[in-house]
Scaffold this motif. Structure first.
Motif, PDB file in Angstrom:
ATOM      1  N   ARG A  81     -63.862 -39.801  44.798  1.00 57.48           N
ATOM      2  CA  ARG A  81     -63.738 -40.987  43.958  1.00 57.48           C
ATOM      3  C   ARG A  81     -64.328 -40.713  42.580  1.00 57.48           C
ATOM      4  O   ARG A  81     -65.380 -40.079  42.458  1.00 57.48           O
ATOM      5  CB  ARG A  81     -64.479 -42.152  44.634  1.00 57.48           C
ATOM      6  CG  ARG A  81     -64.205 -43.483  43.980  1.00 57.48           C
ATOM      7  CD  ARG A  81     -64.587 -44.623  44.895  1.00 57.48           C
ATOM      8  NE  ARG A  81     -64.469 -45.887  44.177  1.00 57.48           N
ATOM      9  CZ  ARG A  81     -64.712 -47.081  44.684  1.00 57.48           C
ATOM     10  NH1 ARG A  81     -65.095 -47.190  45.944  1.00 57.48           N
ATOM     11  NH2 ARG A  81     -64.585 -48.166  43.955  1.00 57.48           N
ATOM     12  N   VAL A 108     -71.410 -45.591  51.885  1.00 59.79           N
ATOM     13  CA  VAL A 108     -71.483 -46.423  50.688  1.00 59.79           C
ATOM     14  C   VAL A 108     -72.447 -45.717  49.743  1.00 59.79           C
ATOM     15  O   VAL A 108     -73.595 -45.457  50.116  1.00 59.79           O
ATOM     16  CB  VAL A 108     -72.016 -47.828  51.022  1.00 59.79           C
ATOM     17  CG1 VAL A 108     -72.176 -48.651  49.754  1.00 59.79           C
ATOM     18  CG2 VAL A 108     -71.089 -48.536  52.008  1.00 59.79           C
ATOM     19  N   SER A 120     -75.360 -44.196  51.729  1.00 56.59           N
ATOM     20  CA  SER A 120     -75.692 -44.953  52.942  1.00 56.59           C
ATOM     21  C   SER A 120     -74.705 -44.525  54.022  1.00 56.59           C
ATOM     22  O   SER A 120     -73.578 -44.999  54.083  1.00 56.59           O
ATOM     23  CB  SER A 120     -75.579 -46.449  52.647  1.00 56.59           C
ATOM     24  OG  SER A 120     -75.991 -47.202  53.760  1.00 56.59           O
ATOM     25  N   PHE A 175     -69.396 -58.667  44.595  1.00 59.94           N
ATOM     26  CA  PHE A 175     -69.046 -57.766  45.706  1.00 59.94           C
ATOM     27  C   PHE A 175     -69.299 -56.304  45.311  1.00 59.94           C
ATOM     28  O   PHE A 175     -68.830 -55.840  44.261  1.00 59.94           O
ATOM     29  CB  PHE A 175     -67.580 -57.974  46.095  1.00 59.94           C
ATOM     30  CG  PHE A 175     -67.156 -57.203  47.325  1.00 59.94           C
ATOM     31  CD1 PHE A 175     -67.738 -57.447  48.553  1.00 59.94           C
ATOM     32  CD2 PHE A 175     -66.176 -56.227  47.241  1.00 59.94           C
ATOM     33  CE1 PHE A 175     -67.345 -56.743  49.691  1.00 59.94           C
ATOM     34  CE2 PHE A 175     -65.766 -55.513  48.366  1.00 59.94           C
ATOM     35  CZ  PHE A 175     -66.362 -55.774  49.595  1.00 59.94           C
ATOM     36  N   LEU A 242     -61.989 -52.582  59.603  1.00 60.14           N
ATOM     37  CA  LEU A 242     -63.081 -51.731  59.111  1.00 60.14           C
ATOM     38  C   LEU A 242     -63.182 -50.507  60.018  1.00 60.14           C
ATOM     39  O   LEU A 242     -63.339 -50.637  61.234  1.00 60.14           O
ATOM     40  CB  LEU A 242     -64.401 -52.514  59.091  1.00 60.14           C
ATOM     41  CG  LEU A 242     -64.459 -53.636  58.049  1.00 60.14           C
ATOM     42  CD1 LEU A 242     -65.665 -54.534  58.292  1.00 60.14           C
ATOM     43  CD2 LEU A 242     -64.502 -53.069  56.631  1.00 60.14           C
ATOM     44  N   LEU A 243     -63.073 -49.327  59.428  1.00 58.31           N
ATOM     45  CA  LEU A 243     -62.986 -48.092  60.205  1.00 58.31           C
ATOM     46  C   LEU A 243     -64.361 -47.585  60.609  1.00 58.31           C
ATOM     47  O   LEU A 243     -65.326 -47.692  59.850  1.00 58.31           O
ATOM     48  CB  LEU A 243     -62.269 -47.004  59.390  1.00 58.31           C
ATOM     49  CG  LEU A 243     -60.872 -47.361  58.899  1.00 58.31           C
ATOM     50  CD1 LEU A 243     -60.276 -46.202  58.117  1.00 58.31           C
ATOM     51  CD2 LEU A 243     -59.969 -47.751  60.059  1.00 58.31           C
TER      52      LEU A 243
HETATM   53  N1  THG Z   1     -73.039 -50.601  54.699  1.00 60.47           N
HETATM   54  C1  THG Z   1     -73.908 -49.629  54.337  1.00 60.47           C
HETATM   55  N2  THG Z   1     -73.859 -48.404  54.862  1.00 60.47           N
HETATM   56  C2  THG Z   1     -72.915 -48.116  55.789  1.00 60.47           C
HETATM   57  C3  THG Z   1     -71.967 -49.085  56.193  1.00 60.47           C
HETATM   58  C4  THG Z   1     -72.048 -50.380  55.619  1.00 60.47           C
HETATM   59  N3  THG Z   1     -72.879 -46.877  56.337  1.00 60.47           N
HETATM   60  C5  THG Z   1     -72.067 -46.655  57.499  1.00 60.47           C
HETATM   61  C6  THG Z   1     -70.740 -47.371  57.446  1.00 60.47           C
HETATM   62  N4  THG Z   1     -70.977 -48.783  57.114  1.00 60.47           N
HETATM   63  C7  THG Z   1     -69.849 -46.742  56.410  1.00 60.47           C
HETATM   64  N5  THG Z   1     -68.482 -47.225  56.496  1.00 60.47           N
HETATM   65  C8  THG Z   1     -68.008 -48.299  55.759  1.00 60.47           C
HETATM   66  C9  THG Z   1     -66.718 -48.738  55.998  1.00 60.47           C
HETATM   67  C10 THG Z   1     -66.203 -49.818  55.289  1.00 60.47           C
HETATM   68  C11 THG Z   1     -66.972 -50.446  54.332  1.00 60.47           C
HETATM   69  C12 THG Z   1     -68.247 -50.011  54.102  1.00 60.47           C
HETATM   70  C13 THG Z   1     -68.766 -48.927  54.799  1.00 60.47           C
HETATM   71  C14 THG Z   1     -66.445 -51.585  53.532  1.00 60.47           C
HETATM   72  N6  THG Z   1     -65.159 -51.582  53.196  1.00 60.47           N
HETATM   73  C15 THG Z   1     -64.552 -52.688  52.508  1.00 60.47           C
HETATM   74  C16 THG Z   1     -63.092 -52.747  52.909  1.00 60.47           C
HETATM   75  O1  THG Z   1     -62.582 -51.752  53.408  1.00 60.47           O
HETATM   76  O2  THG Z   1     -62.499 -53.797  52.715  1.00 60.47           O
HETATM   77  C17 THG Z   1     -64.690 -52.654  51.001  1.00 60.47           C
HETATM   78  C18 THG Z   1     -64.413 -51.346  50.346  1.00 60.47           C
HETATM   79  C19 THG Z   1     -64.311 -51.495  48.835  1.00 60.47           C
HETATM   80  O3  THG Z   1     -63.453 -52.258  48.378  1.00 60.47           O
HETATM   81  O4  THG Z   1     -65.050 -50.815  48.082  1.00 60.47           O
HETATM   82  O5  THG Z   1     -67.180 -52.491  53.194  1.00 60.47           O
HETATM   83  O6  THG Z   1     -71.280 -51.304  55.930  1.00 60.47           O
HETATM   84  N7  THG Z   1     -74.859 -49.914  53.429  1.00 60.47           N
END
Ligand code: THG
Length: 364
Positions: A81, A108, A120, A175, A242-243
């Motif tokens: 990215r 993240v 994260s 967000f 959410l994957l």
């Molecule tokens: N928050 C934080 N750390 C994390 C996660 C989290 N670490 C592990 C895991 N979750 C990492 N995976 C994800 C997967 C999806 C998202 C965040 C972390 C997520 N996705 C949104 C979506 O797909 O709609 C937004 C993505 C965007 O638009 O940027 O939020 O949850 N701290």
């Protein structure tokens, strides 16, 4: 199943006393740390999450700290990215890939300063990969895993609860942006993010000392909001698409296969860029798809093959009954030949053969 014994490798968190007091029923282990998976029942937890507000111990979302003069250089090597426009109050969802374009993690990223980032991370020792790149390239940057424990506050009443504890400033957080806000004689990074689509925040708690005071403050202020302990919910997150790294996708998959192409916009020669060029141009030959599974299904604890005329055309690694939508919702990786919405594919579960139907989109 028998119980899990915590020890120095299977770590407790700063919030474990609170989680236990709220009656956690099951844990999994994620990043060598306890992650609650059920409080009342997965169904009841999902329904509550969609109506009220929950406090989640997601300490296992460990931070890989990248700090030093070459921090941005390292981030640009690791990230598909574009990092150039990222602001110092911003979070980015970033797939991280190996030299073949295979997914290593989907953290993240949080930018603290020009020379300071946190990743994260999902389940995996990503710090070792980052450190290897630092050593190989001789970069001037420190890679570590500081003791930072995220606490998520999720659900439609999250703004109401958080503003009582941190003031109305939390309402202004956009967000995937964050603010540093005061709590007692310290302050926390608070982002509008979290692994549900019910809205909410993640509080990055540095050290262990303020863990239980924060936990208790959230519960004390949330009684009339019906606050409860919760955790990432397997029904809500599949409905939301959410994957989960390690289940829905892993190293054999590219970010294009995972539907994460919009997070692969770097023009630089990051690790894996060349290997991904063909999929960037022509798209992948298989991809994540929402599916509905017909009939009764038992728990999906592994990977179920999708079959057409005896040949494998994909797999399902997450599937669960959704009381809200009245169907079994699932996340699959499906070959191009069978990924069109409406396609019916045989699914081999350990509970018997079922029909899976490809959906147009996830449920929210
Ligand atoms: N928050 C934080 N750390 C994390 C996660 C989290 N670490 C592990 C895991 N979750 C990492 N995976 C994800 C997967 C999806 C998202 C965040 C972390 C997520 N996705 C949104 C979506 O797909 O709609 C937004 C993505 C965007 O638009 O940027 O939020 O949850 N701290």
């Amino acid at each position: 199943m028998a119980v899990i014994t915590p020890n120095r490798r299977v770590r407790k968190t700063p919030f474990t006393p609170g989680v236990e007091a709220e009656g956690v029923k099951a844990y999994t282990v994620y990043n060598h740390m306890l992650l609650p998976t059920v409080f009342e029942s997965v169904e009841a937890d999902a329904a509550h999450l969609k109506e009220h507000v929950q406090v989640w111990d997601v300490s296992c979302e460990r931070q890989v700290q990248i700090k030093g003069p070459d921090a941005l250089r390292l981030m640009k090597m690791l990230s598909p990215r574009d990092m150039d426009r990222m602001q110092a109050d911003q979070c980015y969802y970033v797939p991280i890939v190996d030299h073949n374009g295979g997914m290593l993690n989907d953290p993240v990223a949080i930018k603290l300063a020009d020379d300071h980032y946190w990743l994260s991370v999902a389940d995996g020792d990503l710090w070792q990969f980052a450190l290897g790149v630092v050593i190989a390239l001789g970069l001037d940057v420190d890679v570590s895993e500081p003791d930072v424990s995220p606490l998520a506050v999720q659900g439609p009443k999250a703004d109401a609860l958080m503003s009582r504890v941190f003031g109305d400033d939390v309402r202004e957080i956009k967000f995937f942006r964050y603010k540093r806000l005061a709590f007692e004689d310290t302050s926390f990074i608070i982002a509008r993010s979290g692994w549900s689509k019910q809205g909410g925040f993640e509080i990055y708690v540095e050290g262990a000392d303020y863990g239980m005071p924060l936990w208790d403050a959230l519960f004390a202020n949330g009684r009339d909001l019906n606050v409860r302990a919760g955790c990432p919910n397997s029904i809500e997150r599949v409905e939301s698409g959410l994957l989960s790294f390690g289940s829905d996708m892993r190293r054999e998959n590219t970010p294009y296969e995972c539907g994460l192409a919009r997070f692969c916009n770097s023009r630089l020669d990051y690790i894996g860029k060349a290997a991904l060029a063909d999929q960037a141009e022509n798209g992948p030959s298989r991809q994540i798809r929402p599916l509905v599974i017909e009939g009764e299904i038992g728990p999906c604890t592994g990977s179920w093959p999708l079959l057409a005329e005896g040949k494998q055309v994909g797999r399902v690694a997450s599937a669960v009954y959704s009381p809200e939508f009245g169907v079994n919702v699932a996340i699959g990786m499906v070959n191009r030949s069978h990924w069109a919405p409406g396609t019916r594919i045989e699914l081999m579960t350990e509970h018997g053969m079922r029909w899976a139907v490809v959906q147009e989109k996830f449920w929210r």
